[in-house]
Structures are given as C-alpha cells and as structure tokens.
Design a protein around this motif. Structure first.
Motif, PDB file in Angstrom:
ATOM      1  N   PRO A  40       0.941  -1.220  -0.087  1.00  0.00           N
ATOM      2  CA  PRO A  40      -0.181   0.002  -0.049  1.00  0.00           C
ATOM      3  C   PRO A  40       0.875   1.184  -0.174  1.00  0.00           C
ATOM      4  N   VAL A  41       0.243   2.306  -0.851  1.00  0.00           N
ATOM      5  CA  VAL A  41       1.158   3.626  -0.698  1.00  0.00           C
ATOM      6  C   VAL A  41      -0.016   4.627  -0.504  1.00  0.00           C
ATOM      7  N   PRO A  42       0.124   5.393   0.607  1.00  0.00           N
ATOM      8  CA  PRO A  42      -0.772   6.467   0.981  1.00  0.00           C
ATOM      9  C   PRO A  42      -0.572   7.682  -0.015  1.00  0.00           C
ATOM     10  N   VAL A  43      -1.607   8.386  -0.254  1.00  0.00           N
ATOM     11  CA  VAL A  43      -1.877   9.367  -1.299  1.00  0.00           C
ATOM     12  C   VAL A  43      -1.337  10.456  -0.343  1.00  0.00           C
ATOM     13  N   GLU A  44      -0.367  11.291  -0.715  1.00  0.00           N
ATOM     14  CA  GLU A  44       0.202  12.246   0.078  1.00  0.00           C
ATOM     15  C   GLU A  44      -0.926  13.676  -0.281  1.00  0.00           C
ATOM     16  N   PRO A  45      -1.153  14.695   0.679  1.00  0.00           N
ATOM     17  CA  PRO A  45      -0.652  14.586   1.845  1.00  0.00           C
ATOM     18  C   PRO A  45      -1.669  14.088   2.993  1.00  0.00           C
ATOM     19  N   PHE A  46      -2.857  13.516   2.353  1.00  0.00           N
ATOM     20  CA  PHE A  46      -3.766  13.357   3.589  1.00  0.00           C
ATOM     21  C   PHE A  46      -4.320  11.610   3.613  1.00  0.00           C
ATOM     22  N   GLY A  47      -3.949  10.916   2.432  1.00  0.00           N
ATOM     23  CA  GLY A  47      -4.082   9.774   2.509  1.00  0.00           C
ATOM     24  C   GLY A  47      -3.355   8.795   3.379  1.00  0.00           C
ATOM     25  N   ALA A  51     -10.148  12.862   4.348  1.00  0.00           N
ATOM     26  CA  ALA A  51     -10.203  14.308   4.593  1.00  0.00           C
ATOM     27  C   ALA A  51      -9.262  15.033   3.690  1.00  0.00           C
ATOM     28  N   ARG A  52      -9.697  16.307   3.542  1.00  0.00           N
ATOM     29  CA  ARG A  52      -9.058  17.323   2.530  1.00  0.00           C
ATOM     30  C   ARG A  52      -9.292  18.578   3.373  1.00  0.00           C
ATOM     31  N   GLU A 115      -6.069   8.824  12.340  1.00  0.00           N
ATOM     32  CA  GLU A 115      -5.960  10.211  12.994  1.00  0.00           C
ATOM     33  C   GLU A 115      -6.941  11.214  12.190  1.00  0.00           C
ATOM     34  N   SER A 116      -7.504  11.071  11.055  1.00  0.00           N
ATOM     35  CA  SER A 116      -8.167  12.121  10.342  1.00  0.00           C
ATOM     36  C   SER A 116      -9.521  12.481  11.106  1.00  0.00           C
ATOM     37  N   CYS A 117     -10.066  11.292  12.083  1.00  0.00           N
ATOM     38  CA  CYS A 117     -11.115  11.467  12.848  1.00  0.00           C
ATOM     39  C   CYS A 117     -10.648  11.591  14.376  1.00  0.00           C
ATOM     40  N   HIS A 118      -9.514  11.024  14.704  1.00  0.00           N
ATOM     41  CA  HIS A 118      -9.130  11.253  16.220  1.00  0.00           C
ATOM     42  C   HIS A 118      -8.187  12.194  16.524  1.00  0.00           C
ATOM     43  N   THR A 119      -7.313  12.667  15.577  1.00  0.00           N
ATOM     44  CA  THR A 119      -6.312  13.527  15.842  1.00  0.00           C
ATOM     45  C   THR A 119      -6.043  14.379  14.883  1.00  0.00           C
ATOM     46  N   PRO A 120      -7.253  15.030  14.223  1.00  0.00           N
ATOM     47  CA  PRO A 120      -7.274  15.808  12.855  1.00  0.00           C
ATOM     48  C   PRO A 120      -6.273  16.901  12.786  1.00  0.00           C
ATOM     49  N   ILE A 121      -5.718  17.579  13.803  1.00  0.00           N
ATOM     50  CA  ILE A 121      -4.796  18.576  13.680  1.00  0.00           C
ATOM     51  C   ILE A 121      -3.454  18.279  13.339  1.00  0.00           C
ATOM     52  N   ALA A 122      -3.217  16.724  13.859  1.00  0.00           N
ATOM     53  CA  ALA A 122      -1.852  16.216  13.425  1.00  0.00           C
ATOM     54  C   ALA A 122      -1.815  16.033  12.014  1.00  0.00           C
ATOM     55  N   LEU A 123      -3.010  15.419  11.462  1.00  0.00           N
ATOM     56  CA  LEU A 123      -3.147  15.289  10.072  1.00  0.00           C
ATOM     57  C   LEU A 123      -2.968  16.514   9.046  1.00  0.00           C
ATOM     58  N   ASP A 161     -18.571   9.338   2.338  1.00  0.00           N
ATOM     59  CA  ASP A 161     -17.803   8.095   1.797  1.00  0.00           C
ATOM     60  C   ASP A 161     -17.013   7.670   3.087  1.00  0.00           C
ATOM     61  N   GLY A 162     -17.160   8.418   4.173  1.00  0.00           N
ATOM     62  CA  GLY A 162     -16.475   7.625   5.547  1.00  0.00           C
ATOM     63  C   GLY A 162     -15.031   7.836   5.777  1.00  0.00           C
ATOM     64  N   THR A 163     -14.602   7.695   6.925  1.00  0.00           N
ATOM     65  CA  THR A 163     -12.975   7.766   7.129  1.00  0.00           C
ATOM     66  C   THR A 163     -12.681   9.261   6.907  1.00  0.00           C
ATOM     67  N   GLY A 164     -13.498  10.204   7.629  1.00  0.00           N
ATOM     68  CA  GLY A 164     -12.716  11.739   7.668  1.00  0.00           C
ATOM     69  C   GLY A 164     -13.132  12.212   6.224  1.00  0.00           C
ATOM     70  N   SER A 165     -14.340  11.918   5.742  1.00  0.00           N
ATOM     71  CA  SER A 165     -14.692  12.378   4.452  1.00  0.00           C
ATOM     72  C   SER A 165     -15.097  13.835   4.414  1.00  0.00           C
ATOM     73  N   PHE A 166     -14.361  14.670   5.181  1.00  0.00           N
ATOM     74  CA  PHE A 166     -14.898  16.068   5.293  1.00  0.00           C
ATOM     75  C   PHE A 166     -13.546  16.806   4.511  1.00  0.00           C
ATOM     76  N   THR A 167     -14.124  18.295   4.186  1.00  0.00           N
ATOM     77  CA  THR A 167     -13.323  19.395   3.788  1.00  0.00           C
ATOM     78  C   THR A 167     -13.187  20.436   4.768  1.00  0.00           C
TER      79      THR A 167
END
Length: 759
Positions: A40-47, A51-52, A115-123, A161-167
C-alpha cells in the motif's frame, strides 16, 4: 424479451469475467487464501484518509486555536466538551493501542487513516509524514484536545464516503457578509461587537445534518491502507439512513412518528446559565452521550461516565422472555405472562427451551454499534428454583472477569489473510468477517436457552423463575487487560444492564389437570406497560416474528405475524410483515400457494391504508413475482418520486425497468442508488453492463472497478471456512438459529499464535 433473472445473471457473468481480467491486468497475484495484496502507498498529503483541506494545502498547527479560546463565552459548552469522547478521541488508551500498532508496523503516514477523525490537527498540520522522526503520540500540542472546537466548526463540506470524508478550511473567528473568512487574532470584545460575523465563521447548516456526523461515523479501510481492497467497517450513518428514524426509507418494520436525526439523541437540548450561545437558557449538549463507559472513567470523568450509563439504560433495548418450547413434544407456550405465574405441563427431567427476544427499540443504528470486534454485549439468562437454587445460567462472568465462553453474544470476528483472529482492531489486516452478530435498528433477535426441569423434592408443583438481561461492556476483558497492562494502569469497566425481564413458571405434572385460572397468555411484560394490552401483545408477537425472519425461520415468522395481526387488526404493517415471510420462502411450487397468500395479505393491508408506502412497495414486489413487471414498475416509479432517498425502492425500480428493456430509465434509477450510497456494490455491478450497452466505455470501466472494490471478495470465503474448521466450537454462534445449553461448546479466547501478530 429477456427475463429479469436472466438479465441479472448476464450482468453478474460480465462483471465476474471483467473482475478476473482486471485483476490480472493490474498485476495482482492470488495465493490459496484468495488474497491479492499489494504494497500500500498512501496518497500525499492526507491519504489513506478521505479528509481534505479547502485549499489542498496543509494548515499549520498554529492556525488551530485551542478550546480554551472559546471557554470565556461558552463556559457550559466547554465544560461538557472537556469530558466528551470527542475531547478524549486522540489520547484514550483503548483507541491509542490500535493506532500505535499501525504506527509501529506500517509507519506514521498510515496513521492518517485513523487520525483524520481522532487527531485531525496532526493530520492537517503535516506532522504525520514519513521521516518526521515522530515515533509515538502525542504528535502536536493539541492532541490532548482530540476533536477540538476549531476542527468541527471549520468544516465546510461533508461527504458520505466515511473515514474523515470532510473538507476543512483554515479556522476563523469572524467572516464577512458573503461568508468569506477573516483570518487573524480577535479579542472577545471584537467578536461580541460582530456576533453575526462570528456565527458566519463558525456555524453553517452543514453542522446540523446527519451527513456531517457520517464523515467519521462511517469507516472504510481503503487499498492505500491495506494493499488489498475497500473493506467496509462500521456504518452508523447508513444504518440510520435506512432506519425508521430517518423517514427516508419505506422498508423499516417500525417508523418513528417524526424524523429523528443524530443530534436528537447525541446532542440533546440542556439547560445553560453560562453560555452566550444559549437560547431561552438552552443549548445543544456537547457531551455527545453514547456508549463509551471506559474513556471517561480512565480520566476520572465520573459525571460523563454516569451520564453515559444512564443513556444506555434509557429504553435503548428491550428484552422479553417470550416463549417456552417443550422439547419432547415441540409444544410452544407463548406469549409468556410477566405479571403472573405461567402453568406448564411437563414431567420432571424433561427439557424445555426458553425463547428470549432482544429488541433494538431506540438506537437508530445497529446495536452494538461500530467496533463490534472489541465491544462486548450479551444475553444473560438464568433459571432458578423458588429456593434460589440455580437450575441453569448462561452469560455469567468468571471470577477473573472473563465472559462465559458459551454466552449468546453480539460481536464480530475479523480474520486476516491467514485466518487468524484480529484482536487489537488492526483493520488494515482484515480479509473477511467470520461472523457479525448485531441487532439492527427496529429489529429483533431471539436467543434460545435449554434447561431441564428438576425433580420436586415435595412431590408437587415446582415454581421456577426465569430472568433475562441484556448486558453491555465497552471492551471485552481480554482486550481491557492487555491495554491496561501496556500502560501499567487499573480500571474496572462497568457492566451496564440495559434491559431485564422476569417470568415465573409453575409446573404441572402430565396427566394432572392444570389450574385453569393460570394461563400462558396474559398481560404484557412490565417494560411494555406504556402500550395498551392489545398493542403490547401485538408488538411482542411482531418482535418475535421479526427475530424469526432475521434467522430465516420463515414459517414460524409468518405464524407470529398472523398472531400479531389478530391482536391488532388495525395495523397494516403486521399484514405486510406476514407477506414478507411468505415471499422469503421462495418455494412457490406448482400452485404458487405462498405467493397467493402474500398477495392476499398485501391486499388486506392496502384496504386498511391504501396510501401507505410500505404496503405499496411490497405490492410491487408481489406484482413482479406474479410476472407483471410493467405494473410493478408503475408502482415503484411513483414511490421513487415520493421517497427519492430510499435506495431499495430505487434499486428495485432499476432492476424492474432493466427487465423491461427500458435501459436508460434503469440507469437513472441505479445512478440514484449510488448517489445515496456511493459504496453500493450491487448498483455498480448492474450499471457496468448498462453503460457498456450504451457505448459509454469509460463509465462502464469505472463502474466495474467500483463493483470489484466494494463487493465482498468471494475468494476470501475459504479463509472463514478454514477458521471454523480449525475452531468448530465457534460454529454454533454463526448459525442464525441455535440453542444454548449445558452441552454448548466452550469458545476459548483466541489469543497468542491464534491471533494476528502484534509487534
């Protein structure tokens, strides 16, 4: 003209062939487990979160103001939030343990998913980046605040879409009349001088919608997290959307009088004397009461813990010792009377089975919700003599706090690619669920307990008391022990008794005349006393029927619904429920007797209320089964306009139109389904050949790819089969209709080498 069944089979065949071709083209290799994992390769910078930021760029940590900045004007809100799970979201150890395993095993960039939902500021501040040098939380100064004020009140878009699907946009305390934010530091005096501008900056209609909550209360593990495929996690939003609380679906067995959204239960209006946002001395609670009894106690937040326990006991669930079945004869004594003795005619030593109905009354989503691989909820059942001597007990706790290994439990078992149990919520290793037991909104379950009637020492009638409870504990004891050991901490997680019922039996020996004054059919149980006797009796039969229907006991379900309708002939839903049971058998035979019965039942329901949408929907299903797809399509088309967010109505309409050759109209209906639920694999599956037939190659390929990503991987089924072959003691709980007795298999706790490794 092609039949509907043939067209659907054709669609399935096309998609299956494409699935294999696309897998091969993508370079995926399957081993004997059916796995097709890649690196797996996360999409930068938020994947790998959804969240966006509005700008697409990072937001510096310094741009997020702490909750204390809001406290001077919003004292009551701040005090409530400070004990809430949102505040504890990043730091509480039961979450932190799973997230830290991900950090250690995959790398910090993968933790963005959680962390997009638990620690969003870190994300959003960009510290969750490979090479950052951070090896453990906290990641920022604001981690201690978890989901803080400046996070939620800066969100400008929500997707389902779930998992921090907010802007989110850069936080601002003031905004211009056109809504554009004014960035910078402002004093309280400046904000109070422009209250409308402050409201424009921090409040918007979006924050009051269920879709806003869906951004985090719906979870998916995507391929850039697991290197495999999209694996659905919990989905409280979708469950609400299809429940009787949303008023968006015609399907539910029970429909609330008024539409009820997330805030009604989880942000109730409370009195406020120290908050400038209060209207008529009332504000929306920012405690968000739910089901977490562990986190607040870990931090000594006893007020929050007590509120949570009270919330769980507020008629969320109901339990009813509904029936007794005599094993030797098959006789069913129902419904049992909770207000007086029930006479049963049995011989000493004879076996009986108590049937206990557990109903989800007021949770507008499944219970237990969300993380069922760690939560622990079960039915406790006891039978004891008048003297207090125990005859049978299921669902008890061992001295070390472990749950009885043969209890009737509501939980999920997740398996990795090797068929090992996932015990630390490492969802990124999931391949398949061995099983997933829960009670959906407005539905029921029946638990069965077998025990033997003891000998009466006095030689006469024997009085036996039955007691059933639904218990809930936030985390199972094994996981609790592990987490607390890792932190050298102590904590006793309370067991919440969410519902309780009792029934008294008096035995009469076979061949002797029973006391005619005692009847097995009587008053309703105490917890239903708010209903009239007729309505309560009907509801008990209805809940029993729903539970049997969920367990594929269609004959018994049909009879239960018939008895419910006899108790309340004015309710058309009960007739429709009986029709559903008849249709589910799918054994119409040459005379199609069950179909005729279902049709007659729906006709009776429509005579009671010709406009009821649920009855009309099932009339359409019956019409189609009778070979009348055009008439069915007419009914469904009207319903689709009246209930545009009912995805089952739209799906059935699309399938029916497809069978009639009305391809373009079918496409529109199925596109509506995926607009409601973008992850609906069945709709994508049917859309793929439709797009292909219209020459829309790119859309057909996209629909096929989405189908492959969102469907359950059929090649993962052998993993579950191997698990049950290796652990047959767990097989009974997977069977929808099973009985617990003294001979029930003990399900050992699967840890150590039997579980997914923890490093």
């Amino acid at each position: 003209m092609l039949t509907l069944r043939f067209r659907l089979i054709l669609a399935l065949s096309i998609c299956s062939a494409v699935a294999l071709a696309e897998l091969t083209a993508a370079g995926g290799k399957r081993d004997d487990t059916g796995d097709a994992r890649r690196t797996p390769v996360p999409v930068e910078p938020f994947g790998p979160s959804n969240a966006r930021t509005e700008s697409g760029e990072l937001i510096p940590e310094s741009d997020f103001f702490p909750a204390s900045r809001c406290a001077s004007c919003h004292q009551d809100t701040h005090a409530a939030w400070s004990q809430s799970l949102h505040r504890n979201a990043a730091r509480e150890p039961f979450y932190r343990e799973s997230a830290d395993i991900l950090l250690r095993t995959r790398g910090i960039e993968f933790t963005r998913h959680c962390e997009s939902c638990h620690t969003p500021i870190a994300l959003f501040s960009g510290v969750l980046t490979k090479g950052s040098g951070l090896t453990q939380a906290p990641f920022t100064k604001l981690d201690d605040e978890g989901v803080t004020c400046s996070v939620c009140h800066s969100i400008v878009e929500a997707r389902v879409d779930g998992t921090g699907s907010f802007t989110i946009r850069r936080p601002a305390l003031l905004a211009k009349e056109d809504g554009s934010p004014i960035f910078g530091e402002f004093t309280d005096a400046q904000i109070l001088a422009d209250v409308p501008g402050h409201k424009r900056a921090v409040m918007r209609p979006l924050l009051r919608t269920p879709e806003f909550c869906a951004t985090c209360h719906k979870v998916v593990a995507p391929p850039d997290l697991n290197g495999y495929k999209n694996i659905k996690g919990f989905t409280a939003y979708d469950e609400w959307q299809q429940s009787g609380a949303s008023h968006e679906s015609v399907q539910p067995f029970y429909r609330r009088e008024a539409r009820t959204e997330c805030r009604a239960c989880h942000m109730p209006r409370i009195e406020s004397l120290n908050d400038r946002a209060a209207k008529n001395r009332m504000i929306a609670s920012h405690r968000w009461p739910g089901a977490n009894t562990a986190a607040p106690l870990f931090y000594g937040q006893t007020e929050q813990a007590a509120l949570t326990e009270s919330f769980l006991k507020s008629n969320v669930l109901a339990v009813d010792i509904f029936a007794l079945r005599v094993e030797g004869t098959g006789e069913l004594i129902a419904p049992l009377d909770a207000s007086s003795e029930n006479v049963i005619t049995v011989n000493p030593g004879e076996e009986v089975v108590a049937e206990v109905v557990a109903a989800n009354r007021n949770a507008a989503h499944s219970f237990p919700p969300e993380v069922r691989d760690l939560y622990e909820s079960w039915v406790e059942f006891e039978a004891f003599e008048q003297s207090g001597k125990t005859i049978f007990h299921s669902g008890y706790l061992e001295p070390d706090g472990m749950l009885d290994e043969s209890a009737h439990v509501y939980k999920a078992i997740l398996l990795d690619e090797s068929g090992r149990v996932i015990t630390r919520h490492q969802i990124w290793t999931t391949n398949i669920k061995a099983y997933d037991n829960s009670i959906q909104a407005g539905r029921s379950d029946v638990a069965r307990f077998r025990f033997r009637i003891p000998e009466s020492r006095a030689g006469g009638p024997l009085t036996i008391k039955l007691r059933a409870r639904i218990n809930y504990r936030r985390f199972n004891q094994e996981y609790t022990n592990y987490v607390l050991m890792m932190r050298d901490a102590r904590l006793a997680i309370p067991i919440v008794r969410m519902a309780e019922a009792t029934v008294v039996l008096r035995t009469a020996v076979k061949g002797r005349e029973a006391d005619p004054s005692a009847s097995a059919v009587g008053s309703p149980p105490a917890q239903s006393s708010v209903l009239s006797p007729q309505s309560s009796r009907a509801r008990r039969w209805n809940d029993y029927g729903i539970a049997l229907l969920e367990q594929a006991q269609y004959g018994g379900a049909s009879e239960a619904f018939r008895r419910a309708s006899e108790s309340d002939p004015s309710d058309p839903n009960l007739l429709v429920n009986a029709a559903i049971a008849e249709l589910r058998t799918e054994r119409y035979g040459p005379e199609r007797e069950q179909l005729r019965r279902a049709s007659a039942l729906v006709d009776r329901a429509l005579r009671l209320d010709p406009l009821r949408a649920r009855s009309r929907y099932w009339r359409a299903i019956v019409l189609r089964s009778e070979g009348k797809p055009m008439e069915a399509a007419e009914v469904l088309s009207i319903l689709a306009k009246q209930h545009p967010k009912d995805r089952e109505v739209q799906r059935q309409l699309g399938q029916t139109l497809y069978s009639l050759g009305r391809i373009d109209d079918a496409r529109v209906a199925l596109e509506t389904v995926v607009a409601i639920e973008p992850q609906d694999a069945n709709a994508h599956q049917l859309l793929a050949p439709i797009y292909a037939s219209q020459g829309r190659k790119a859309e057909a390929e996209r629909a096929r790819a989405l189908y492959l990503q969102w469907r359950d991987d059929p090649m993962a089924n052998p993993i579950a089969a191997r698990f049950f072959a290796a652990h047959p003691e767990w097989a009974d709980e997977r069977v929808t209709s099973h009985t617990h007795g003294l001979d029930s298999a003990r399900r050992s706790i699967l840890t150590g080498k039997l579980a997914t490794p923890v490093r």
